[in-house]
Design a protein around this motif. Structure first.
Motif, PDB file in Angstrom:
ATOM      1  N   GLU A  85       0.831  -1.207   0.000  1.00 29.97           N
ATOM      2  CA  GLU A  85       0.000   0.000   0.000  1.00 29.97           C
ATOM      3  C   GLU A  85       0.865   1.258   0.000  1.00 29.97           C
ATOM      4  OE1 GLU A  85      -3.715   1.967   2.542  1.00 29.97           O
ATOM      5  OE2 GLU A  85      -2.804   0.082   3.183  1.00 29.97           O
ATOM      6  N   GLU A  86       1.943   1.236   0.758  1.00 22.87           N
ATOM      7  CA  GLU A  86       2.796   2.421   0.849  1.00 22.87           C
ATOM      8  C   GLU A  86       3.624   2.631  -0.418  1.00 22.87           C
ATOM      9  OE1 GLU A  86       6.199   4.365   3.793  1.00 22.87           O
ATOM     10  OE2 GLU A  86       4.803   2.852   4.560  1.00 22.87           O
ATOM     11  N   THR A  87       4.029   1.547  -1.063  1.00 20.68           N
ATOM     12  CA  THR A  87       4.913   1.666  -2.231  1.00 20.68           C
ATOM     13  C   THR A  87       4.166   1.615  -3.563  1.00 20.68           C
ATOM     14  OG1 THR A  87       5.290  -0.731  -2.285  1.00 20.68           O
ATOM     15  CG2 THR A  87       6.814   0.606  -0.962  1.00 20.68           C
ATOM     16  N   ASN A  88       2.921   1.140  -3.518  1.00 19.26           N
ATOM     17  CA  ASN A  88       2.103   0.994  -4.729  1.00 19.26           C
ATOM     18  C   ASN A  88       2.700   0.008  -5.723  1.00 19.26           C
ATOM     19  OD1 ASN A  88      -0.338   1.682  -5.984  1.00 19.26           O
ATOM     20  ND2 ASN A  88       0.681   3.098  -7.382  1.00 19.26           N
ATOM     21  N   LEU A  89       3.469  -0.966  -5.221  1.00 15.36           N
ATOM     22  CA  LEU A  89       4.027  -2.007  -6.079  1.00 15.36           C
ATOM     23  C   LEU A  89       3.027  -3.160  -6.224  1.00 15.36           C
ATOM     24  CD1 LEU A  89       7.718  -2.377  -4.819  1.00 15.36           C
ATOM     25  CD2 LEU A  89       6.947  -1.325  -6.948  1.00 15.36           C
ATOM     26  N   PRO A  90       3.029  -3.841  -7.378  1.00 13.81           N
ATOM     27  CA  PRO A  90       2.198  -5.045  -7.500  1.00 13.81           C
ATOM     28  C   PRO A  90       2.705  -6.147  -6.575  1.00 13.81           C
ATOM     29  CG  PRO A  90       3.584  -4.754  -9.440  1.00 13.81           C
ATOM     30  CD  PRO A  90       3.754  -3.521  -8.618  1.00 13.81           C
ATOM     31  N   LEU A  91       1.768  -6.914  -6.038  1.00 21.41           N
ATOM     32  CA  LEU A  91       2.080  -7.999  -5.105  1.00 21.41           C
ATOM     33  C   LEU A  91       1.527  -9.308  -5.644  1.00 21.41           C
ATOM     34  CD1 LEU A  91       2.897  -9.201  -2.292  1.00 21.41           C
ATOM     35  CD2 LEU A  91       0.642  -8.464  -1.475  1.00 21.41           C
ATOM     36  N   VAL A  92       2.386 -10.325  -5.733  1.00 23.06           N
ATOM     37  CA  VAL A  92       1.941 -11.686  -6.060  1.00 23.06           C
ATOM     38  C   VAL A  92       2.239 -12.579  -4.861  1.00 23.06           C
ATOM     39  CG1 VAL A  92       2.352 -11.329  -8.513  1.00 23.06           C
ATOM     40  CG2 VAL A  92       4.113 -12.416  -7.145  1.00 23.06           C
ATOM     41  N   GLY A 120      -4.321  -8.005  -3.636  1.00 19.39           N
ATOM     42  CA  GLY A 120      -3.180  -8.543  -4.374  1.00 19.39           C
ATOM     43  C   GLY A 120      -3.478  -8.661  -5.855  1.00 19.39           C
ATOM     44  N   GLU A 121      -2.411  -8.590  -6.661  1.00 18.20           N
ATOM     45  CA  GLU A 121      -2.591  -8.625  -8.116  1.00 18.20           C
ATOM     46  C   GLU A 121      -2.744 -10.049  -8.662  1.00 18.20           C
ATOM     47  OE1 GLU A 121      -1.928  -4.549  -7.538  1.00 18.20           O
ATOM     48  OE2 GLU A 121      -0.835  -6.253  -6.670  1.00 18.20           O
ATOM     49  N   GLN A 122      -1.876 -10.967  -8.227  1.00 22.04           N
ATOM     50  CA  GLN A 122      -1.946 -12.331  -8.730  1.00 22.04           C
ATOM     51  C   GLN A 122      -1.582 -13.316  -7.625  1.00 22.04           C
ATOM     52  OE1 GLN A 122       0.349 -13.048 -12.301  1.00 22.04           O
ATOM     53  NE2 GLN A 122      -1.046 -11.866 -13.590  1.00 22.04           N
ATOM     54  N   PHE A 123      -2.014 -14.585  -7.838  1.00 18.63           N
ATOM     55  CA  PHE A 123      -1.783 -15.639  -6.856  1.00 18.63           C
ATOM     56  C   PHE A 123      -1.321 -16.893  -7.581  1.00 18.63           C
ATOM     57  CE2 PHE A 123      -4.702 -12.554  -5.233  1.00 18.63           C
ATOM     58  CZ  PHE A 123      -4.201 -12.287  -3.979  1.00 18.63           C
ATOM     59  N   PHE A 124      -0.243 -17.490  -7.041  1.00 15.42           N
ATOM     60  CA  PHE A 124       0.416 -18.616  -7.690  1.00 15.42           C
ATOM     61  C   PHE A 124       0.302 -19.881  -6.832  1.00 15.42           C
ATOM     62  CE2 PHE A 124       3.789 -15.529  -9.647  1.00 15.42           C
ATOM     63  CZ  PHE A 124       2.823 -15.003 -10.492  1.00 15.42           C
ATOM     64  N   PRO A 125      -0.833 -20.569  -6.810  1.00 16.14           N
ATOM     65  CA  PRO A 125      -0.872 -21.869  -6.124  1.00 16.14           C
ATOM     66  C   PRO A 125       0.000 -22.866  -6.877  1.00 16.14           C
ATOM     67  CG  PRO A 125      -2.889 -21.507  -7.377  1.00 16.14           C
ATOM     68  CD  PRO A 125      -2.108 -20.226  -7.455  1.00 16.14           C
ATOM     69  N   VAL A 126       0.585 -23.816  -6.128  1.00 16.74           N
ATOM     70  CA  VAL A 126       1.538 -24.746  -6.741  1.00 16.74           C
ATOM     71  C   VAL A 126       0.861 -25.957  -7.376  1.00 16.74           C
ATOM     72  CG1 VAL A 126       3.410 -24.042  -5.208  1.00 16.74           C
ATOM     73  CG2 VAL A 126       1.942 -25.970  -4.550  1.00 16.74           C
ATOM     74  N   TYR A 345       4.712 -14.426 -16.161  1.00 17.94           N
ATOM     75  CA  TYR A 345       3.681 -13.868 -15.286  1.00 17.94           C
ATOM     76  C   TYR A 345       4.118 -12.505 -14.746  1.00 17.94           C
ATOM     77  CZ  TYR A 345       1.344 -18.451 -15.226  1.00 17.94           C
ATOM     78  OH  TYR A 345       0.682 -19.603 -15.561  1.00 17.94           O
ATOM     79  N   TYR A 346       5.389 -12.391 -14.402  1.00 23.43           N
ATOM     80  CA  TYR A 346       5.911 -11.094 -13.960  1.00 23.43           C
ATOM     81  C   TYR A 346       5.791 -10.057 -15.089  1.00 23.43           C
ATOM     82  CZ  TYR A 346       8.304 -13.315  -9.911  1.00 23.43           C
ATOM     83  OH  TYR A 346       8.615 -13.970  -8.751  1.00 23.43           O
ATOM     84  N   ASP A 347       6.183 -10.471 -16.298  1.00 23.11           N
ATOM     85  CA  ASP A 347       6.093  -9.566 -17.440  1.00 23.11           C
ATOM     86  C   ASP A 347       4.662  -9.056 -17.628  1.00 23.11           C
ATOM     87  OD1 ASP A 347       8.758 -10.131 -17.911  1.00 23.11           O
ATOM     88  OD2 ASP A 347       8.393 -11.424 -19.648  1.00 23.11           O
ATOM     89  N   GLU A 348       3.727  -9.976 -17.473  1.00 29.67           N
ATOM     90  CA  GLU A 348       2.313  -9.633 -17.628  1.00 29.67           C
ATOM     91  C   GLU A 348       1.905  -8.533 -16.662  1.00 29.67           C
ATOM     92  OE1 GLU A 348      -1.753 -11.940 -16.356  1.00 29.67           O
ATOM     93  OE2 GLU A 348      -0.291 -13.093 -17.497  1.00 29.67           O
ATOM     94  N   LEU A 349       2.374  -8.640 -15.422  1.00 30.12           N
ATOM     95  CA  LEU A 349       2.035  -7.637 -14.411  1.00 30.12           C
ATOM     96  C   LEU A 349       2.729  -6.301 -14.653  1.00 30.12           C
ATOM     97  CD1 LEU A 349       2.010  -9.616 -11.055  1.00 30.12           C
ATOM     98  CD2 LEU A 349       0.121  -8.348 -12.048  1.00 30.12           C
TER      99      LEU A 349
END
Length: 354
Positions: A85-92, A120-126, A345-349
């Motif tokens: 929230e403070e940095t406004n960076l995407p979070l996965v 959160g922007e994306q979620f990576f279940p294994v 996936y990172y590129d997509e974000l």
């Protein structure tokens, strides 16, 4: 080159993973909560940082030129929400097993996860199984990207077993309830008289070590059983090469804890050991029964004993199992391919540019 903050539970050989260090086209910072989670000091370097020592997230991100945050467990994603929230960076956020359950979770954990799913922007279940779990909890399907853990096929080359008259069964995993070692030991006891040359080796460390040693004595397994603790990861391929059959008797623990897909199953499949495992959690996504190996009901001693007997009596089936298993690992669980997918996936974000 874009830089990603990766927060993991701790820094030790099991957590210092390629999904942090080896993402093509991305640099990394390995973040842990505080110094006590720096478990293995030889792994400490300039890329390992402590979250507890970051006083200004904005300044930290500017100084380190960070583009993305990746939390490697659900609870860590929740912890990093204020940082995001403070940095406004995407979070996965990756989900690996227990973090997609309510097993031993703090009060309000599910509400926290729902907030994480929203922000959160994306979620990576294994695995697909965990993807379904978090989707049922409220994670939007369009935010979910299944990201299987991969196997380094150079470290685990394919070496089909030759028949040398041995019947060495091996199981590898932490000594915790969900690994099901106690079930395997009971099943092994049931077949021991019929297969006097058979041996069972369990490799791992954990909270149940003392109980499992006592259980082995109670079952009178004698010299046919051994438990090896603190075996370096580098020795695992060699130990697998000495085994005839790999068994992973995973189960849902009494507190609800589950697996994703154990990496050791993928490694065994890669090396050419026939695999006997359970229909637990994401495991049926990698093992098709009687094609890539054998699946049995979880937490079922008799069914597991029957399957052990079947495998030891039908060695002629092993070649087809291991060839199919290796092919499946190469197609879907090759570490290089999975790391490229993670980079995509990172590129997509990040809008397609690094």
């Amino acid at each position: 080159m874009s830089k990603v903050i990766h927060m993991n539970l701790r820094v030790d050989p099991t957590q210092y993973i390629p999904q942090i260090r080896d993402i093509p086209g991305y640099d990394y910072i390995h973040l842990v909560r505080q110094p006590k989670y720096m478990v293995n000091l030889p792994l400490l370097n300039e890329k390992v940082h402590y979250y507890s020592e970051i006083f200004s997230p904005k300044e930290y991100v500017r100084k380190n030129d960070v583009s993305l945050i990746h939390a490697h467990h659900g609870q860590l994603g929740l912890l990093l929400l204020p940082f995001k929230e403070e940095t406004n960076l995407p979070l996965v956020t990756s989900f690996r097993g227990r973090d997609a359950t309510l097993a031993n979770q703090p009060l309000g954990y599910l509400d926290g996860m729902k907030m994480l799913f929203e922000q959160g922007e994306q979620f990576f279940p294994v695995c697909q199984y965990l993807a379904q779990r978090i989707n049922l909890w409220g994670c939007p399907a369009d935010k979910i990207r299944v990201l299987y853990g991969g196997v380094d096929l150079d470290l685990f080359p394919f070496k089909p077993r030759t028949s040398q008259g041995t019947q060495n069964i091996i199981s590898i995993g932490r000594l915790v309830e969900k690994k099901g070692h106690h079930v395997l030991m009971q099943a092994f006891k049931k077949i021991k008289a019929k297969f006097p040359k058979a041996t069972l080796t369990i490799i791992g460390g954990g909270e149940l070590e003392g109980l499992l040693k006592s259980f082995a004595a109670h079952l009178n397994l004698g010299t046919s059983f051994q438990l090896l603790n603190r075996v370096p990861k580098s020795q695992i391929p060699e130990l697998m090469a000495q085994a005839d059959l790999f068994c992973a008797p995973s189960l849902t623990s009494s507190n609800g804890d589950v697996e994703g897909i154990p990496n050791t199953i993928k490694e065994a499949m890669a090396t050419g050991i026939p695999v006997l495992t359970t229909n637990h959690a994401g495991i049926p996504e990698i093992i098709t029964n009687n094609k890539d190996g054998i699946l049995v009901r979880e937490n079922d001693v008799d069914h597991l004993a029957q399957a052990l007997e079947f495998m030891l009596l039908n060695r002629n089936k092993w070649e087809s199992y291991v060839l199919s298993a290796r092919q499946k690992v190469e197609q879907n669980f090759d570490q290089k391919k999975q790391l490229l997918l993670q980079a995509n996936y990172y590129d997509e974000l990040l809008g397609g540019s690094k």
